[in-house]
Write a protein that holds these residues in place. Sequence first.
Motif, PDB file in Angstrom:
ATOM      1  N   THR A 139      52.354  -0.065  41.356  1.00  0.00           N
ATOM      2  CA  THR A 139      53.558   0.529  41.900  1.00  0.00           C
ATOM      3  C   THR A 139      54.253   1.425  40.884  1.00  0.00           C
ATOM      4  OG1 THR A 139      54.795  -1.426  41.251  1.00  0.00           O
ATOM      5  CG2 THR A 139      53.976  -1.349  43.503  1.00  0.00           C
ATOM      6  N   ALA A 140      54.885   2.467  41.412  1.00  0.00           N
ATOM      7  CA  ALA A 140      55.660   3.381  40.579  1.00  0.00           C
ATOM      8  C   ALA A 140      57.155   3.105  40.705  1.00  0.00           C
ATOM      9  CB  ALA A 140      55.363   4.824  40.981  1.00  0.00           C
TER      10      ALA A 140
ATOM     11  N   TYR B  92      60.129  -6.480  54.228  1.00  0.00           N
ATOM     12  CA  TYR B  92      59.323  -5.270  54.181  1.00  0.00           C
ATOM     13  C   TYR B  92      60.139  -4.019  54.494  1.00  0.00           C
ATOM     14  CZ  TYR B  92      58.810  -6.019  59.263  1.00  0.00           C
ATOM     15  OH  TYR B  92      59.025  -6.227  60.586  1.00  0.00           O
ATOM     16  N   HIS B  93      61.453  -4.082  54.340  1.00  0.00           N
ATOM     17  CA  HIS B  93      62.277  -2.882  54.311  1.00  0.00           C
ATOM     18  C   HIS B  93      62.159  -2.301  52.911  1.00  0.00           C
ATOM     19  CE1 HIS B  93      64.979  -2.785  57.953  1.00  0.00           C
ATOM     20  NE2 HIS B  93      64.372  -3.944  58.111  1.00  0.00           N
ATOM     21  N   ARG B  94      61.129  -1.553  52.629  1.00  0.00           N
ATOM     22  CA  ARG B  94      60.867  -1.101  51.281  1.00  0.00           C
ATOM     23  C   ARG B  94      60.457   0.368  51.277  1.00  0.00           C
ATOM     24  NH1 ARG B  94      63.558  -4.755  50.925  1.00  0.00           N
ATOM     25  NH2 ARG B  94      63.044  -6.838  50.170  1.00  0.00           N
ATOM     26  N   HIS B  95      60.449   0.972  50.113  1.00  0.00           N
ATOM     27  CA  HIS B  95      60.039   2.359  49.929  1.00  0.00           C
ATOM     28  C   HIS B  95      58.880   2.374  48.925  1.00  0.00           C
ATOM     29  CE1 HIS B  95      61.384   6.767  48.902  1.00  0.00           C
ATOM     30  NE2 HIS B  95      60.105   6.685  49.253  1.00  0.00           N
ATOM     31  N   PRO B  96      57.662   2.098  49.367  1.00  0.00           N
ATOM     32  CA  PRO B  96      56.534   1.983  48.424  1.00  0.00           C
ATOM     33  C   PRO B  96      56.176   3.325  47.781  1.00  0.00           C
ATOM     34  CG  PRO B  96      56.038   0.937  50.532  1.00  0.00           C
ATOM     35  CD  PRO B  96      57.261   1.757  50.725  1.00  0.00           C
ATOM     36  N   GLN B  97      56.094   3.327  46.479  1.00  0.00           N
ATOM     37  CA  GLN B  97      55.610   4.463  45.704  1.00  0.00           C
ATOM     38  C   GLN B  97      54.614   3.903  44.686  1.00  0.00           C
ATOM     39  OE1 GLN B  97      59.606   5.426  44.436  1.00  0.00           O
ATOM     40  NE2 GLN B  97      59.521   7.379  45.519  1.00  0.00           N
TER      41      GLN B  97
END
Length: 269
Positions: A56-57, A240-245
């Motif tokens: 993950t970033a 899972y309210h997330r902002h995957p980077q």
Amino acid sequence: MKKLALTVATLALTVGGAVAADLPSRKAAPMLPPPPPPAPLWTGFYVGLNVGGGWTANSVNPNQLTPYVSTANGSLSLLPGNGNGGGNAGGVVGGGQIGYNYQYGSSIVVGVETDFQGTSMSSGGNANYIIYSDPNVAGAFLYPLAPGGNLGVSLSWLGTVRGRAGFLITPTLLVYGTGGFAYGEVSGNASNRSNTRTGWTAGGGVEWLFMPNWSAKAEYLYTDLNSGGATGAFGYQVGYHRHPQFNIVRAGVNYHFNWGGSAPVIAKY
């Protein structure tokens, strides 16, 4: 006597002329056309496999809102816990790709590629929630109703559809940039729920045509999937309210069919 000398001279001239006539004549060498340009090695369809790793970033699972219950009257309040999922989620990434290249001249290659990957990327977490004093009842406290509910998120799979453009360092070594559309499934580890996100990806790599029809590549991609997701029971975030980077580094091999292009012949230079 003079008549004899004249006859001999005439005979010598006649013989010399005949011998000269029999000698081959020298002609200029014919002009040859320039050699044709080398056949494009990269034009055509290809299919391949890849494997690598991702991490993950950003913090894929920050603190979430959690239902807290009052010890005085059982009323519910939504408050942030201090559980976390960490920002160093990582795992194995692997899958396949299919694409098409078109070679312009001797140095430019452009194309399009789509791939689909399975991943084991997952963030850990903990449930060390804060206990709050009840602001409405003196001596009472608010404690989390679901203290085990913040155990991270996972990226189950992802795919991309990307353009590619590159420069040939040698006829068989390509350096390229790539970017386009990305999508993937984000799951809440504790909630066992998931949804599909969309976003973008960009990166670059190198690819080597090491034998006819076969190439090897190494590639880096940065991917950003949009934030979002559904809301679960009690109106709180289920994980899972997330902002995957995330970053991906992978290696792969491709088989080039060369449909629509010349058959690749690896020339010796």
